[in-house]
Write an enzyme that holds these catalytic residues in place. Structure first.
Site, mmCIF file in Angstrom:
data_model
loop_
_atom_site.group_PDB
_atom_site.id
_atom_site.type_symbol
_atom_site.label_atom_id
_atom_site.label_comp_id
_atom_site.label_asym_id
_atom_site.label_seq_id
_atom_site.Cartn_x
_atom_site.Cartn_y
_atom_site.Cartn_z
ATOM 1 N N ASN A 18 -7.529 -3.519 14.366
ATOM 2 C CA ASN A 18 -8.976 -3.847 13.758
ATOM 3 C C ASN A 18 -9.096 -5.077 13.126
ATOM 4 O OD1 ASN A 18 -7.812 -2.800 11.446
ATOM 5 N ND2 ASN A 18 -9.155 -0.881 11.512
ATOM 6 N N GLU A 49 -9.533 -2.375 5.373
ATOM 7 C CA GLU A 49 -10.283 -1.876 6.620
ATOM 8 C C GLU A 49 -11.608 -2.900 6.754
ATOM 9 O OE1 GLU A 49 -8.357 -0.606 8.457
ATOM 10 O OE2 GLU A 49 -7.715 1.534 7.902
ATOM 11 N N ASP A 67 0.930 -1.187 -0.035
ATOM 12 C CA ASP A 67 0.048 0.142 0.038
ATOM 13 C C ASP A 67 0.999 1.293 -0.132
ATOM 14 O OD1 ASP A 67 0.838 -0.701 2.571
ATOM 15 O OD2 ASP A 67 -1.079 -1.045 3.195
ATOM 16 N N HIS A 120 -7.064 -5.151 10.014
ATOM 17 C CA HIS A 120 -7.019 -4.956 8.924
ATOM 18 C C HIS A 120 -5.550 -5.655 8.261
ATOM 19 C CE1 HIS A 120 -4.787 -1.095 9.418
ATOM 20 N NE2 HIS A 120 -3.764 -1.747 9.415
HETATM 21 C C1 F6R Z 1 1.424 -1.857 6.110
HETATM 22 C C2 F6R Z 1 0.115 -2.214 6.323
HETATM 23 C C3 F6R Z 1 -0.627 -2.452 7.655
HETATM 24 C C4 F6R Z 1 0.276 -2.666 8.741
HETATM 25 C C5 F6R Z 1 -0.614 -2.854 10.069
HETATM 26 C C6 F6R Z 1 0.074 -2.781 11.187
HETATM 27 O O1 F6R Z 1 2.018 -1.712 4.734
HETATM 28 O O2 F6R Z 1 -0.511 -2.564 5.298
HETATM 29 O O3 F6R Z 1 -1.657 -3.241 7.370
HETATM 30 O O4 F6R Z 1 0.813 -3.972 8.618
HETATM 31 O O5 F6R Z 1 -1.175 -1.290 10.248
HETATM 32 O O6 F6R Z 1 1.129 -1.918 11.291
HETATM 33 P P1 F6R Z 1 1.969 -1.920 12.688
HETATM 34 O O7 F6R Z 1 3.053 -3.178 12.153
HETATM 35 O O8 F6R Z 1 2.831 -0.650 12.633
HETATM 36 O O9 F6R Z 1 1.474 -2.190 13.872
#
Ligand code: F6R
Length: 253
Positions: free
Chosen positions: A136, A143, A67, A138
């Site tokens: 959450n 989301e 992303d 994702h």
């Molecule tokens: C990042 C992504 C997100 C993160 C997720 C966890 O490219 O796609 O899904 O993997 O938000 O983020 P952290 O590791 O910062 O808790």
């Protein structure tokens, strides 16, 4: 699903690096899907260590990141391109022309999303997709929603995600409200998936990967349908799986 529960974050990062290194050693031209965020930073450090030791050669791989924030240029210090460049790509011998990201700046969202999907398909599909998980549930920036978005798409970030990611920006108002993300289908097309989770704030989300229900309100639950998922999580993130019982406990270390 293969599950590795580690003692701590350091062990998680080492185990994850072993999985990624083995993939590249087995297939030097592997297509690797990368994730950003706090969780894979230790993995990337370990991979740099392995590269410096001559254990892994990144020169043949092709990369696709999950992303990118909308509105940020590649040079922006908080863009995911910049994150990957600083934390891994500039420190190993990956070929710049084989690095792919959804664009942060564009005029036609649908066109760039279609193009990203086509690039992944033309490359032959992702061999190993690295994932983190949101509190959450994702994955990528898919989301919680009433339905799954299958392909790469433009998404409004959830309030919870904006709050969680404010730590990288200093101020919540600086966090972009939109992103382009691979869809759930793009992720599920990967031949194998490596999901990392650390800390007790991820325990609830992780437990849904073992719920027996696939629910778009917890996007990571879809991973139950994938044939080759490896979870590398620390014991705090594993807390609620253990409470749910050991029937899905395939491997622990
Ligand atoms: C990042 C992504 C997100 C993160 C997720 C966890 O490219 O796609 O899904 O993997 O938000 O983020 P952290 O590791 O910062 O808790």
């Amino acid at each position: 699903m293969q599950l590795y529960v580690t003692e701590d974050y350091r062990e998680l990062s080492k185990k994850a690096a072993q999985v990624v290194a083995e993939q590249i050693q087995k297939k030097p031209g592997a297509i690797i899907g990368f994730a950003t965020g706090g969780t894979p930073m230790g993995l990337y450090e370990e991979l740099i260590g392995k590269y410096n030791q001559g254990e892994v050669d990144f020169s043949g791989i092709t990369t696709f990141n999950l992303d990118e924030y909308v509105g940020l240029t590649r040079e922006h210090p908080q863009s995911y391109y910049h994150f990957m460049w600083e934390n891994l790509f500039s420190k190993v011998n990956v070929k710049k022309e084989r690095i792919h990201f959804p664009p942060g700046i564009f005029t036609d969202a649908q066109a760039v999303c279609r193009q990203y999907e086509a690039q992944m398909d033309e490359a032959g599909g992702i061999d190993l997709q690295i994932l983190g998980i949101g509190t959450n549930g994702h994955i990528g920036f898919n989301e919680p929603a009433d339905t799954f978005e299958i392909s790469t798409h433009l998404v409004d970030l959830a309030e919870e995600t904006i709050e969680a990611n404010a730590r990288f920006f200093g101020d919540k108002t600086e966090v972009p409200r939109k992103a382009i993300t691979m869809g759930v289908g793009s992720i599920m097309k990967a031949k194998s998936i490596l999901l990392l989770a650390s800390g007790k704030n991820k325990a609830e989300a992780v437990s849904h990967i073992y719920s027996g229900f696939v629910d778009p309100r917890v996007p990571a639950s879809v991973l139950q349908l994938h044939p080759h998922v490896t979870l590398v999580i620390d014991k705090e993130a594993a807390q609620l799986i253990e409470e749910k019982g050991a029937s899905t406990w395939l491997h622990s270390q």
